[in-house]
Enzyme design. Structure first.
Site, PDB file in Angstrom:
ATOM      1  N   GLU A   5       0.886  -1.168   0.000  1.00  0.00           N
ATOM      2  CA  GLU A   5       0.000   0.000   0.000  1.00  0.00           C
ATOM      3  C   GLU A   5       0.917   1.208   0.000  1.00  0.00           C
ATOM      4  OE1 GLU A   5      -3.118  -0.295  -0.264  1.00  0.00           O
ATOM      5  OE2 GLU A   5      -3.612  -2.285   0.477  1.00  0.00           O
TER       6      GLU A   5
ATOM      7  N   CYS B 194      -3.226   8.568   3.454  1.00  0.00           N
ATOM      8  CA  CYS B 194      -2.933   8.000   2.130  1.00  0.00           C
ATOM      9  C   CYS B 194      -4.108   8.218   1.179  1.00  0.00           C
ATOM     10  CB  CYS B 194      -2.633   6.521   2.268  1.00  0.00           C
ATOM     11  SG  CYS B 194      -3.864   5.658   3.247  1.00  0.00           S
TER      12      CYS B 194
HETATM   13  P1  NAP Z   1       8.442   4.825   4.661  1.00  0.00           P
HETATM   14  O1  NAP Z   1       9.577   5.731   4.940  1.00  0.00           O
HETATM   15  O2  NAP Z   1       8.483   4.023   3.423  1.00  0.00           O
HETATM   16  O3  NAP Z   1       8.332   3.889   5.946  1.00  0.00           O
HETATM   17  C1  NAP Z   1       7.313   2.966   6.069  1.00  0.00           C
HETATM   18  C2  NAP Z   1       7.742   1.838   6.980  1.00  0.00           C
HETATM   19  O4  NAP Z   1       8.793   1.108   6.355  1.00  0.00           O
HETATM   20  C3  NAP Z   1       8.301   2.302   8.320  1.00  0.00           C
HETATM   21  O5  NAP Z   1       7.875   1.396   9.311  1.00  0.00           O
HETATM   22  C4  NAP Z   1       9.794   2.211   8.118  1.00  0.00           C
HETATM   23  O6  NAP Z   1      10.498   2.027   9.311  1.00  0.00           O
HETATM   24  C5  NAP Z   1       9.879   0.979   7.261  1.00  0.00           C
HETATM   25  N1  NAP Z   1      11.100   0.841   6.493  1.00  0.00           N
HETATM   26  C6  NAP Z   1      11.852   1.806   5.931  1.00  0.00           C
HETATM   27  N2  NAP Z   1      12.895   1.256   5.275  1.00  0.00           N
HETATM   28  C7  NAP Z   1      12.785  -0.079   5.426  1.00  0.00           C
HETATM   29  C8  NAP Z   1      13.550  -1.182   4.980  1.00  0.00           C
HETATM   30  N3  NAP Z   1      14.639  -1.036   4.238  1.00  0.00           N
HETATM   31  N4  NAP Z   1      13.157  -2.428   5.313  1.00  0.00           N
HETATM   32  C9  NAP Z   1      12.052  -2.609   6.059  1.00  0.00           C
HETATM   33  N5  NAP Z   1      11.284  -1.598   6.514  1.00  0.00           N
HETATM   34  C10 NAP Z   1      11.652  -0.347   6.203  1.00  0.00           C
HETATM   35  O7  NAP Z   1       7.079   5.606   4.647  1.00  0.00           O
HETATM   36  P2  NAP Z   1       6.512   6.646   5.702  1.00  0.00           P
HETATM   37  O8  NAP Z   1       7.284   7.901   5.558  1.00  0.00           O
HETATM   38  O9  NAP Z   1       6.380   6.049   7.062  1.00  0.00           O
HETATM   39  O10 NAP Z   1       5.033   6.835   5.167  1.00  0.00           O
HETATM   40  C11 NAP Z   1       4.662   7.776   4.213  1.00  0.00           C
HETATM   41  C12 NAP Z   1       4.232   7.115   2.950  1.00  0.00           C
HETATM   42  O11 NAP Z   1       3.332   6.049   3.218  1.00  0.00           O
HETATM   43  C13 NAP Z   1       3.467   8.060   2.062  1.00  0.00           C
HETATM   44  O12 NAP Z   1       4.062   8.041   0.799  1.00  0.00           O
HETATM   45  C14 NAP Z   1       2.060   7.497   1.987  1.00  0.00           C
HETATM   46  O13 NAP Z   1       1.431   7.633   0.764  1.00  0.00           O
HETATM   47  C15 NAP Z   1       2.269   6.069   2.288  1.00  0.00           C
HETATM   48  N6  NAP Z   1       1.066   5.534   2.915  1.00  0.00           N
HETATM   49  C16 NAP Z   1       0.278   4.705   2.193  1.00  0.00           C
HETATM   50  C17 NAP Z   1      -0.867   4.164   2.747  1.00  0.00           C
HETATM   51  C18 NAP Z   1      -1.750   3.228   1.979  1.00  0.00           C
HETATM   52  O14 NAP Z   1      -2.591   2.586   2.594  1.00  0.00           O
HETATM   53  N7  NAP Z   1      -1.614   3.133   0.690  1.00  0.00           N
HETATM   54  C19 NAP Z   1      -1.204   4.470   4.067  1.00  0.00           C
HETATM   55  C20 NAP Z   1      -0.372   5.323   4.779  1.00  0.00           C
HETATM   56  C21 NAP Z   1       0.773   5.845   4.190  1.00  0.00           C
HETATM   57  P3  NAP Z   1      11.265   3.225  10.049  1.00  0.00           P
HETATM   58  O15 NAP Z   1      10.232   4.200  10.459  1.00  0.00           O
HETATM   59  O16 NAP Z   1      11.912   2.548  11.185  1.00  0.00           O
HETATM   60  O17 NAP Z   1      12.228   3.798   9.052  1.00  0.00           O
END
Ligand code: NAP
Length: 517
Positions: A256, A295
């Site tokens: 997602e 999102c």
């Molecule tokens: P993110 O930076 O991609 O992080 C998401 C999750 O992934 C966090 O728990 C992060 O952990 C983890 N993560 C990062 N690098 C990783 C790796 N190499 N291996 C495993 N896990 C890893 O995203 P975000 O900044 O939290 O969220 C914002 C984005 O989420 C936006 O673009 C939004 O559109 C999207 N979003 C989508 C939905 C949907 O349902 N489609 C819902 C909500 C948000 P850490 O925090 O420890 O780095």
């Protein structure tokens, strides 16, 4: 100050390595620490497979549903405490926090009821049996069985309660144990939830584990029947999908990710009508609820060219009434962004849009937040950008600005043209359209449906009872094609499929009936 432990292999365990601060985004004061290194994540996954999985698979759907119902009830009991944590760590207003926490409880309760209706069965029939022999005695019956692995659930920072609950509810009812990893920056709510649930001893050992801090080598330990359910940015999603272990073991991966959700106003709708007011309310709410960090929030608004000025004026009026500031204050309607990095990204996104659009409201997002010390907090005020050519404005469709920012663009009022502009977002979670003209709607929805996971149709008849397009409901699919990650979650019983294996059973008709009913 509290150091957050992870709950792994049945015990609260502290990691080591550098301390990562979780801060209050209003004051920038640290609230807690996370240490992600030095944890035995391979051992935790084994514990889930060996203890949690068998215990859940031994239970019927109804019994697993009772677990979800108990988790929901425990949230109700701790609601005020969880809301206070979301205000402090997430920059949520009370309303934003309720959206997340009540959404979590509602989703768990929904799956509790759904599973109760599935009853004592352990296999879920998929469609009708079909005769495959000379007589009706030999049949084939598709069915769903729990996957004998562990669901690793990685969530984004914006919904620490609901984001976990939607995945957890489906996995538990399906019969799969979960290891969850919230985004580190806002992990306080998830951590407290798991603490509350663990103290209440609701779940069998190994059915739910928690990793606080970076993922470390977690993905290296995944294997074939496991599921990786991810919510977050496209960039992280790409890295996870391309992870050698995920590829080598064919780990099922659901994503997602980003989405430039569009709202389209049809030419038949007067702004003063019920449908017109619904449209304005939905756009203004989506821009400011959770400071636009949803999102499903509307990022692109398409309006017939002749309406552009009126829509901009009406939205300006609504946005001017939004009080930005310390989310703990009652009069405040919008708090800060969750982290300094998010605020920086959003400002960069505004600058990209500003290069090709004109200002509708809010300029660069500078704001004087109410009740906040000068220079403190990750605040960006609501920003409305305008363009006379929605189809030609590439930047509007290219980057998700994850904050209180929306671009309103003009189109020619024709439904196929509107759907073509929506498609420039390359796949979304939800598109909304506002019309009482059934012919216009039939043409728009026919074209737009294939590019979106959900299409919300706002009209006079539903205006009084609509939750708006930004609310993901457990009854309806959440997920979308292309940029949105091509994932699918929720959607009632459909949401279980991610955590189950479809199997075709062949054999004696009465035997198969007994196995699947
Ligand atoms: P993110 O930076 O991609 O992080 C998401 C999750 O992934 C966090 O728990 C992060 O952990 C983890 N993560 C990062 N690098 C990783 C790796 N190499 N291996 C495993 N896990 C890893 O995203 P975000 O900044 O939290 O969220 C914002 C984005 O989420 C936006 O673009 C939004 O559109 C999207 N979003 C989508 C939905 C949907 O349902 N489609 C819902 C909500 C948000 P850490 O925090 O420890 O780095």
């Amino acid at each position: 100050m509290k150091t957050l432990a992870s709950h792994l292999a049945g015990a609260w365990t502290l990691g080591d390595g550098p301390a990562i601060p979780l801060v209050n985004p209003t004051t920038e004061d640290p609230l807690a620490w996370a240490h992600g290194r030095g944890l035995d994540l391979g051992g935790a996954l084994r514990f889930a497979r060996e203890r949690g999985g068998p215990a859940l698979r031994a239970a019927s759907f109804a019994e697993r549903g009772a677990l979800c119902a108990a988790l929901a009830k425990a949230i109700h009991g701790a609601r005020e405490e969880l809301i206070a944590l979301a205000v402090a760590n997430g920059g949520n207003t009370r309303g934003d926090a309720k959206f997340d926490i009540d959404g979590a409880a509602g989703t768990l309760a929904h799956y509790g009821e759904l599973a109760a209706r599935l009853g004592a069965a352990r296999l879920l029939p998929d469609g009708e049996a079909v005769q495959i022999g000379r007589t009706a005695r030999l049949v084939g019956q598709h069915a769903w069985a729990p996957r004998p692995g562990v669901a690793v659930v990685i969530n984004a920072f914006n919904f620490p309660a609901w984001g976990l609950a939607e995945k957890l509810a489906c996995a538990l009812v399906a019969g799969m144990p979960v290891l969850c990893k919230p985004a580190t920056a806002t992990a306080l709510v998830t951590h407290r939830l798991v603490e509350i649930w663990a103290a209440a001893a609701i779940l069998p050992a190994g059915a739910l584990q928690l990793l606080v801090g970076p993922a470390g080598d977690l993905v290296d330990h995944l294997r074939a029947p496991d599921v990786l359910a991810f919510t977050g940015s496209s960039e992280t999603a790409r890295a996870l999908r391309g992870h050698p272990r995920v590829i080598a073991e064919n780990v099922r991966c659901n994503v997602e990710a980003d989405s430039l959700n569009a709202a389209v106003l049809a030419p038949d709708v007067e702004l003063s009508s019920e449908a017109g007011q619904l449209f304005l309310a939905d756009v203004a709410r989506d821009m400011t609820q959770k400071s636009g960090q949803k999102c499903t929030a509307i990022r692109r608004v398409l309006v017939p060219a002749a309406r552009l000025d009126d829509v901009a004026a009406a939205l300006r009026e609504r946005l001017a009434a939004i009080v930005v500031g310390d989310p703990a204050r009652e009069e405040v309607r919008m708090g800060p962004l969750a982290t300094a990095a998010q605020a920086q990204d959003v400002r960069a996104g505004i600058a990209r849009l500003a290069a090709v659009t004109r200002d509708g409201f809010g300029g660069a997002g500078d704001v004087n937040p109410v009740g906040v010390a000068a220079g403190k907090g990750f605040f960006v005020g609501p920003v409305l950008r305008l363009t006379d050519d929605a189809g030609g404005c590439v930047a509007m469709h290219a980057h998700e600005v994850f904050g209180p920012v929306t671009t309103v663009g003009a189109y020619d009022g024709e439904p196929h043209a509107a759907a073509a502009v929506v498609a420039l977002g390359r796949g979304g979670l939800v598109a909304s359209c506002y019309s009482d003209d059934r012919d216009w709607l039939a043409r728009f929805v026919g074209d737009a449906a294939g590019w979106n996971g959900r299409v919300y149709i706002g009209s006079e008849k539903i205006a009084a009872m609509s939750p708006g397009p930004g609310t993901a409901l457990p009854q309806l699919q959440h997920g979308g094609p292309g940029r949105a990650g091509d994932g699918a979650e929720l959607g009632g019983a459909r949401g279980l499929a991610l955590y189950m294996q479809r199997v075709a059973l062949q054999g004696d008709a009465s035997l198969l009936k007994a196995l699947t009913s």
